[in-house]
Design a protein around this motif. Sequence first.
Motif, PDB file in Angstrom:
ATOM      1  N   ARG A  66       0.832  -1.201   0.000  1.00  0.00           N
ATOM      2  CA  ARG A  66       0.000   0.000   0.000  1.00  0.00           C
ATOM      3  C   ARG A  66       0.866   1.250   0.000  1.00  0.00           C
ATOM      4  O   ARG A  66       0.545   2.242  -0.669  1.00  0.00           O
ATOM      5  CB  ARG A  66      -0.911  -0.011   1.232  1.00  0.00           C
ATOM      6  N   GLU A  67       1.937   1.248   0.790  1.00  0.00           N
ATOM      7  CA  GLU A  67       2.823   2.410   0.840  1.00  0.00           C
ATOM      8  C   GLU A  67       3.437   2.693  -0.529  1.00  0.00           C
ATOM      9  O   GLU A  67       3.586   3.856  -0.924  1.00  0.00           O
ATOM     10  CB  GLU A  67       3.933   2.177   1.867  1.00  0.00           C
ATOM     11  N   ARG A  68       3.780   1.651  -1.256  1.00  0.00           N
ATOM     12  CA  ARG A  68       4.432   1.819  -2.557  1.00  0.00           C
ATOM     13  C   ARG A  68       3.435   1.942  -3.705  1.00  0.00           C
ATOM     14  O   ARG A  68       3.849   2.145  -4.846  1.00  0.00           O
ATOM     15  CB  ARG A  68       5.354   0.632  -2.815  1.00  0.00           C
ATOM     16  N   GLY A  69       2.142   1.802  -3.410  1.00  0.00           N
ATOM     17  CA  GLY A  69       1.118   1.927  -4.440  1.00  0.00           C
ATOM     18  C   GLY A  69       0.960   0.710  -5.319  1.00  0.00           C
ATOM     19  O   GLY A  69       0.440   0.818  -6.436  1.00  0.00           O
ATOM     20  N   TRP A  70       1.379  -0.455  -4.835  1.00  0.00           N
ATOM     21  CA  TRP A  70       1.293  -1.678  -5.638  1.00  0.00           C
ATOM     22  C   TRP A  70       0.027  -2.480  -5.376  1.00  0.00           C
ATOM     23  O   TRP A  70      -0.359  -3.303  -6.206  1.00  0.00           O
ATOM     24  CB  TRP A  70       2.505  -2.585  -5.361  1.00  0.00           C
ATOM     25  N   PHE A  71      -0.591  -2.282  -4.225  1.00  0.00           N
ATOM     26  CA  PHE A  71      -1.690  -3.162  -3.848  1.00  0.00           C
ATOM     27  C   PHE A  71      -2.915  -2.957  -4.737  1.00  0.00           C
ATOM     28  O   PHE A  71      -3.684  -3.891  -4.975  1.00  0.00           O
ATOM     29  CB  PHE A  71      -2.065  -2.929  -2.381  1.00  0.00           C
ATOM     30  N   ASP A  72      -3.114  -1.746  -5.224  1.00  0.00           N
ATOM     31  CA  ASP A  72      -4.248  -1.505  -6.115  1.00  0.00           C
ATOM     32  C   ASP A  72      -4.128  -2.315  -7.405  1.00  0.00           C
ATOM     33  O   ASP A  72      -5.130  -2.765  -7.967  1.00  0.00           O
ATOM     34  CB  ASP A  72      -4.353  -0.018  -6.451  1.00  0.00           C
ATOM     35  N   SER A  73      -2.898  -2.511  -7.861  1.00  0.00           N
ATOM     36  CA  SER A  73      -2.705  -3.331  -9.059  1.00  0.00           C
ATOM     37  C   SER A  73      -3.085  -4.783  -8.792  1.00  0.00           C
ATOM     38  O   SER A  73      -3.655  -5.461  -9.671  1.00  0.00           O
ATOM     39  CB  SER A  73      -1.242  -3.251  -9.512  1.00  0.00           C
ATOM     40  N   LEU A  74      -2.807  -5.259  -7.594  1.00  0.00           N
ATOM     41  CA  LEU A  74      -3.212  -6.628  -7.259  1.00  0.00           C
ATOM     42  C   LEU A  74      -4.724  -6.761  -7.208  1.00  0.00           C
ATOM     43  O   LEU A  74      -5.300  -7.763  -7.654  1.00  0.00           O
ATOM     44  CB  LEU A  74      -2.616  -7.026  -5.900  1.00  0.00           C
ATOM     45  N   LEU A  75      -5.399  -5.753  -6.660  1.00  0.00           N
ATOM     46  CA  LEU A  75      -6.857  -5.815  -6.587  1.00  0.00           C
ATOM     47  C   LEU A  75      -7.503  -5.742  -7.966  1.00  0.00           C
ATOM     48  O   LEU A  75      -8.606  -6.263  -8.173  1.00  0.00           O
ATOM     49  CB  LEU A  75      -7.386  -4.679  -5.704  1.00  0.00           C
ATOM     50  N   LEU A  76      -6.832  -5.085  -8.915  1.00  0.00           N
ATOM     51  CA  LEU A  76      -7.366  -4.988 -10.278  1.00  0.00           C
ATOM     52  C   LEU A  76      -7.042  -6.210 -11.128  1.00  0.00           C
ATOM     53  O   LEU A  76      -7.515  -6.319 -12.252  1.00  0.00           O
ATOM     54  CB  LEU A  76      -6.826  -3.731 -10.958  1.00  0.00           C
ATOM     55  N   ALA A 108      -8.888  -6.457   3.093  1.00  0.00           N
ATOM     56  CA  ALA A 108      -8.290  -6.281   1.770  1.00  0.00           C
ATOM     57  C   ALA A 108      -9.312  -5.825   0.750  1.00  0.00           C
ATOM     58  O   ALA A 108      -8.966  -5.156  -0.228  1.00  0.00           O
ATOM     59  CB  ALA A 108      -7.643  -7.589   1.325  1.00  0.00           C
ATOM     60  N   ARG A 109     -10.578  -6.183   0.951  1.00  0.00           N
ATOM     61  CA  ARG A 109     -11.619  -5.759   0.013  1.00  0.00           C
ATOM     62  C   ARG A 109     -12.046  -4.316   0.224  1.00  0.00           C
ATOM     63  O   ARG A 109     -12.616  -3.703  -0.682  1.00  0.00           O
ATOM     64  CB  ARG A 109     -12.846  -6.654   0.183  1.00  0.00           C
ATOM     65  N   GLN A 110     -11.816  -3.768   1.441  1.00  0.00           N
ATOM     66  CA  GLN A 110     -12.320  -2.444   1.774  1.00  0.00           C
ATOM     67  C   GLN A 110     -11.265  -1.383   1.502  1.00  0.00           C
ATOM     68  O   GLN A 110     -10.086  -1.571   1.838  1.00  0.00           O
ATOM     69  CB  GLN A 110     -12.724  -2.386   3.253  1.00  0.00           C
ATOM     70  N   PRO A 111     -11.629  -0.249   0.937  1.00  0.00           N
ATOM     71  CA  PRO A 111     -10.670   0.846   0.759  1.00  0.00           C
ATOM     72  C   PRO A 111     -10.384   1.514   2.099  1.00  0.00           C
ATOM     73  O   PRO A 111     -11.256   1.624   2.960  1.00  0.00           O
ATOM     74  CB  PRO A 111     -11.387   1.803  -0.199  1.00  0.00           C
ATOM     75  N   LEU A 112      -9.134   1.957   2.278  1.00  0.00           N
ATOM     76  CA  LEU A 112      -8.759   2.631   3.515  1.00  0.00           C
ATOM     77  C   LEU A 112      -9.191   4.090   3.473  1.00  0.00           C
ATOM     78  O   LEU A 112      -9.234   4.726   2.419  1.00  0.00           O
ATOM     79  CB  LEU A 112      -7.245   2.555   3.724  1.00  0.00           C
ATOM     80  N   ALA A 113      -9.479   4.642   4.657  1.00  0.00           N
ATOM     81  CA  ALA A 113      -9.932   6.030   4.739  1.00  0.00           C
ATOM     82  C   ALA A 113      -8.829   7.017   4.384  1.00  0.00           C
ATOM     83  O   ALA A 113      -9.099   8.133   3.979  1.00  0.00           O
ATOM     84  CB  ALA A 113     -10.449   6.326   6.152  1.00  0.00           C
ATOM     85  N   GLU A 114      -7.553   6.588   4.527  1.00  0.00           N
ATOM     86  CA  GLU A 114      -6.455   7.516   4.249  1.00  0.00           C
ATOM     87  C   GLU A 114      -6.197   7.700   2.761  1.00  0.00           C
ATOM     88  O   GLU A 114      -5.443   8.583   2.385  1.00  0.00           O
ATOM     89  CB  GLU A 114      -5.162   7.013   4.895  1.00  0.00           C
ATOM     90  N   ALA A 115      -6.762   6.815   1.916  1.00  0.00           N
ATOM     91  CA  ALA A 115      -6.462   6.904   0.496  1.00  0.00           C
ATOM     92  C   ALA A 115      -6.920   8.252  -0.058  1.00  0.00           C
ATOM     93  O   ALA A 115      -8.074   8.624   0.090  1.00  0.00           O
ATOM     94  CB  ALA A 115      -7.157   5.776  -0.255  1.00  0.00           C
ATOM     95  N   PRO A 116      -6.029   9.037  -0.678  1.00  0.00           N
ATOM     96  CA  PRO A 116      -6.410  10.397  -1.089  1.00  0.00           C
ATOM     97  C   PRO A 116      -7.393  10.424  -2.248  1.00  0.00           C
ATOM     98  O   PRO A 116      -8.046  11.441  -2.457  1.00  0.00           O
ATOM     99  CB  PRO A 116      -5.068  11.015  -1.491  1.00  0.00           C
ATOM    100  N   PHE A 117      -7.518   9.323  -2.996  1.00  0.00           N
ATOM    101  CA  PHE A 117      -8.386   9.357  -4.160  1.00  0.00           C
ATOM    102  C   PHE A 117      -9.779   8.821  -3.847  1.00  0.00           C
ATOM    103  O   PHE A 117     -10.619   8.731  -4.735  1.00  0.00           O
ATOM    104  CB  PHE A 117      -7.773   8.521  -5.289  1.00  0.00           C
ATOM    105  N   ILE A 118     -10.035   8.442  -2.604  1.00  0.00           N
ATOM    106  CA  ILE A 118     -11.345   7.929  -2.216  1.00  0.00           C
ATOM    107  C   ILE A 118     -12.064   9.010  -1.425  1.00  0.00           C
ATOM    108  O   ILE A 118     -11.546   9.530  -0.447  1.00  0.00           O
ATOM    109  CB  ILE A 118     -11.223   6.646  -1.370  1.00  0.00           C
TER     110      ILE A 118
END
Length: 562
Positions: A89-99, A264-274
């Motif tokens: 998540r820190e490196r921005g890779w986890f979104d690619s795994l979810l997609l 893992a299915r839920q978006p975190l509140a800290e995500a700036p794009f959510i």
Amino acid sequence: MTNPILDREIRTRWRDGRAFGPVLVLTAGLSLLFAWIYGENASDVAQSGSSAQWSILGHDLFSTLAWVQTLSWLLISPALTSSVIATERERGWFDSLLLSPLLPRQIMAGKWLGALAYAATLYAVTLPFSALTFLLGGVSPGEWWLVLALHLLCACCGASIGLAASAWSFRAGAALRSAYGLIMVWLLGSLGGALVAGETPFAIGMIFTRFALPTPFGTWLGRTNPVLRALEITSAPPTQYWPFCFAFLGAATLFFLAIAVYCARQPLAEAPFIQTKKPAAKTASTHAKIPLVTRLRFANPVLDREVRAKFVMRAPPRVVIVAEAVLGVLVAYFYVRTFLWALFEPQYRDIIWWGLVFTGLIVTMMACATMGANALSRERERGTWDGVRLSLLGPAEIMRGKVGSSLLTCALFSLAVWPLLLPCVSWNTWNCTSSSVIAPLQVMACLLVWGATAWSYTLIGMWMGRTQGRSARAVGQTIGLLTAFLLLSPILVSITASGKWILAAAHPLIAVAWAVTGEGLADISATGIPYAAFHGSLGLGIWWFLRRALKEELERAGVERN
């Protein structure tokens, strides 16, 4: 492999030499432990000339190996999984795994099994030590299979706890703290329940049964302690509770794996794009502050920022809030009860004093080492270190802010313990007249050990994390190094004639243990003062080298700016 996540985890974990470090530390630690126990007893057993004595020695070695490994797997396995999701998540890779076409449960299964595969390699290293106990005799195959099943369940449960904490957290350091915090609360709570219920092999348990009544919840909680169950399996008492512990570990493993998949299915509140609310609406604060502490002001800007940051916490979900509220009620109940015991029950004052002192010292060591390791590594991880380098702050001012915030944080958190400690001190006598009396000289020795430990461990953590770009790695290396020192130094130093004096000046727990039996000014001179001198000098040496390294880095930043 059918799971690409599992394939990647196994390949990346063994890609460099860091994976062999824990193997070396585990092997060296067990070797020293076996050499120490065998060396202490082998001569007496050989003189007896009885094969039964060799069998007793083999069984004692196996019992020690069983409970040490049980505790080790509960501490090692969360470290293997607590950063696998948070780091991505820190490196921005986890979104690619979810997609990707992979389901969240497949991702979690790959991460979890990859950590267990590495844990299996570590366990294979310990098998020769089990074989040595079989050569000596006294160990049945049934005991070995039960201990093997216990170690497997502990590794699975610890890995699932770390995975759930990683899936819930946005930072790897926060995930590591959450996992270890949950495990320590469970282990200490279950140990306390077992002590009160009188279901421990320790003689101190008889003391707890005198002033605390067992409850059904505490009794059943005590039966879930894996370390006690390891001792139970190897001692074979008439009543055994290991089947309940096995069922609990299996259920906890499934529960935390389900929590990991759900988070893992839920978006975190800290995500700036959510964005969960309309832009015009006033969003609720996602952080909680301690009002009295956050109102403090300091002239040093680094100290002012660090103190505020350490007392600002992210607001947890409602389920966690309810659990913390229940835990807070229990803590308040035992706090008031312990305070009344300290006031009106003189026979329990020494137990309350030394129990709180040893517990507080262990917490201080871990907290100061963690805060020191995070002091510089977290600045690099968040990208704020360049701003500090390019500022007008000098290296000494940065150092004072970082170290001062750690010491001030420990001092503020210790204020809640002093109302329980002060009634335990016998203020009408200066020297210790008996083992049940806490004299002011012993208080001075404990304060010297506590202050020197907080000072030196903070600077050791800063030195370990001075060049690290990830706070989780810096904290793990610091905690691992200090834990290895605390566990292995008594074994290494015991072979020398002056070993006890070296340990009293270097080992915090042994220095406090000497203060327990200390009498007069000579004893405080032999415990608190040498320890404070050694660790104070060690901290000053690290301060000088670290200040010099920061000065060179700030000079390079000034050249780049010009």
